[in-house]
Structure formats: structure tokens, C-alpha cells
Write a protein that holds these residues in place. Sequence first.
Motif, PDB file in Angstrom:
ATOM      1  N   MET A  40      31.775 178.219 -56.496  1.00 52.44           N
ATOM      2  CA  MET A  40      31.428 176.740 -55.720  1.00 52.44           C
ATOM      3  C   MET A  40      32.853 176.017 -55.687  1.00 52.44           C
ATOM      4  N   GLN A  41      32.955 176.294 -54.386  1.00 49.25           N
ATOM      5  CA  GLN A  41      34.536 175.670 -53.610  1.00 49.25           C
ATOM      6  C   GLN A  41      34.354 174.129 -53.878  1.00 49.25           C
ATOM      7  N   ILE A  42      35.436 173.841 -54.861  1.00 55.71           N
ATOM      8  CA  ILE A  42      36.002 172.216 -55.237  1.00 55.71           C
ATOM      9  C   ILE A  42      36.674 171.946 -54.480  1.00 55.71           C
ATOM     10  N   ASN A  43      36.379 171.051 -52.956  1.00 55.06           N
ATOM     11  CA  ASN A  43      37.508 170.153 -52.081  1.00 55.06           C
ATOM     12  C   ASN A  43      38.730 168.390 -52.767  1.00 55.06           C
ATOM     13  N   ILE A  44      38.901 168.517 -52.015  1.00 56.35           N
ATOM     14  CA  ILE A  44      40.230 167.483 -52.543  1.00 56.35           C
ATOM     15  C   ILE A  44      38.886 166.250 -52.333  1.00 56.35           C
ATOM     16  N   PRO A  45      38.929 165.498 -53.245  1.00 59.89           N
ATOM     17  CA  PRO A  45      38.812 164.197 -52.622  1.00 59.89           C
ATOM     18  C   PRO A  45      38.832 163.472 -51.338  1.00 59.89           C
TER      19      PRO A  45
END
Length: 424
Positions: free
Chosen positions: A1-6
Motif C-alpha cells: 500500500m502506498q502511503i502519501n504525504i499528509p
Amino acid sequence: MQINIPRGTQDILPGTVEKWQYIENRIKDLCDRFQYNEIRTPIFEHTELFLRSVGDTTDIVTKEMYTFEDRGERSLTLRPEGTASVVRSFVENKMFGLPSQPVKLFYLGQMFRYERPQAGRFRQFVQFGVEAIGSKDPAIDAEVMALAYSVYESLGLSKLKLVVNSLGDKESRLAHREALMGHFSPSIGEFCKDCQSRLEKNPMRILDCKKDHDHPLMKSAPSILEYLNEDSKQYFEKVQAYLTALNIPYEVDSNLVRGLDYYNHTAFEIMSEAEGFGAITTLCGGGRYNGLTEELGGPEAPGIGFAMSLERLLAALQAEGIELPIEKKIDCYLVALGEEAKDYTVGLLNELRKAGFSAERDYLDRKVKGQFKAADRLQAKFVAILGEDELKENKINVKSQETGEQKQVNLDHLAAALKDFQSY
């Protein structure tokens, strides 16, 4: 799963971070000239600090703070602004007892506010600010504004507007408070809920409302300048006289209200008038805060300061089409032909770096052509080519990428040869 910047944060990548470094170095140089010393405070503080200093009626406190409870059930807050922390440190570390007064400080660090992200506004942002604590001389007010103005001018910005106002002393503000309550009370139901709650707590904050700024009563509201007592008038006149002496253009705006409760007397903002900069034009804001040190448990020590967002500064530079003079070049790129030469460049590279050169070599096993392309991408000033034959003869070929001049030098004297090359 890709985690993006807040949301509301940003990665500042190589190629862009150099602009930040350039601006930060310019800021530090100017602070040195103005004799402001750097202070670094914690990134989080006890929540009470901001409740007592910033004010419980401000948008920052009521809507924007990142507050959490630690394992000891203490309420802590990521700092939303810099002044409260600096003044807390001033009091806690008894800087009021230092022989050199006023105490002149600057900070440069990350702040956090939960607000709607938009161009030049982030939830995590970098703020530069100064605080001069311990003097009530109006000349220090002018100096603080001059420092802020100098930052923008030194970076090439020209479409600037400095707006000043006086919020008066306690007596003047009380008189103005009564006038504002009488002005807004009959129609307060037409205003937003925030303004309705501010009417009793701090009616001056109504003038700073973003939702109701076009309401007719805003334009006809009593001006603080009409309620300044003689001392406040004289103080404001002195500040303006000093700005004139410094050849800093300014405008007086009686509706200017800073968004924090601790301000009194001088308040100011610097705005961008560049075309296409956006609806929110403010670059920098500040003012005087006599009484804040006492509120935080210290002795009387009047202060003044400002804060500016570096993100907004960068946006202003872009709006005016200003390119910062950033040169990102390396001194030397080592090109190796053959395994023995490649192995030798590992130590040679380190020697060059120890000698003060920025240098690089290939780590992807590229062919000679690929290594030269890599040198071009890094904008290397010189390329040093080492082959098996040269290695046996303890020689290396050095080529200037700018002039095309090439010469063979002793391998042990490469650093000295590069210095000779650069001196021409």
C-alpha cells in the motif's frame, strides 16, 4: 500500500531546497548585521502557554492548534507561532538579567496550524521571526520593521507595501472597546458565530474576521486612532517619523488588527502587490506586545517582533519572476577506465573531498560516455580521467569543461592541480 504525504505538508526536494538554503543564509546574514541572535525553542510546548499568550478568542487557539495529551496526561501543543515560546524562554532563562539589553533574538523553524491548505499556506510551515525584548523605545519598532523590509528587498522583491497602525495602550484600547461594542451590538446577529462570541471577549477581533469583512458595519466601525490618548498618539507619531528617517515607505491603516491578543501600540504588515500573487497578500506581520512577559510570570519587559512565512516569501518571488542566483555545480568528476582505475578512484575521491573540493564518481558501472554525461548533468567544472596506463605512470588527465583545456598531471598532485586550474 502506498502511503502519501499528509495534507497541508510538503516534501522540499533537491533542486528546490537550495532556494530555501539561500534564503535562510540571507536571513541569518541580515540578522547578524542587525545584531539579532538565534534562539531555538521546542517544537511543542504546554498548551497553557498559547492559551495565555496568543489568546483564547483567536482562530489559532479555537480552531487551528495541534493539541495532544502525552502519556503523563499533560496537554501539549505543536507550536503554532514563535513569539510565545521565545518570551517563555526569555522569562524562564532570566534573559532580562543579561547585561546587554534589549535582548534581540531571531528564530527560524517549523510551525503547525490546522487550516485549509492553499497556495503558499500549509499546515506545517517554516516561519522566520524576530523579537526585541526589553525596550519601549519607538526606534526599536522602526528597526524591527526595517529588518523585515530588508529581507524582502535583499532578495529582489520590489512590489511591497508596508501598512502600520497603532492599537494604543490599555487605556486607549478600553475606550475603543466600548465604542466597538456600541457599534456592533445592535446588529451582532447578522455576524458569524465567531464574531458574536468575540463581542464581549475582544470586540477588536471582529475587525479581523474573514467571513464578515464585507459587512457595511466593518467599514463604518470606530477607528482606534480616534481613541488614542496623548501618550499613544505621540508614540505612534515617533514610529512614523523613524520610518520616514529610514526611507521606508508606509501607509497608515486604522483597520489593521493583528490576529493575536498580545499586541498593543504598533501593529504592522508587509504585503505583496505583485500581479497574480493571490487574494491573501500578507507576507509578514508583527507588532508590539508590552505586558506579555508579565503574563508569563516575568518582570516588565516590553517587546516587539514580527513573523514571516518562508513559503509566502517563495510565492512572492515567483509572482515577481525573480530567480535566485543559485549555482549548483561540483568541482570535479572522476572518470575511470578499467577495474583497477575504478578501485583507485574510491580513495582519490575522498582525498579531493578532504582537500575542500566537491567531487563525485560513477557508482553504476557506466561506460566512459555515460560517465561524461553524468559529469555534464552535475555541471562539473573539471573532469579527471584515469585509465589503466595513466595509473601505472601515476598520472591523470584533467579537463576544464568550460574551456576544453586539458593537461596531464601527477596523480598525487591532483588537488593542487585543480587549485591551479581554478586560479586562472
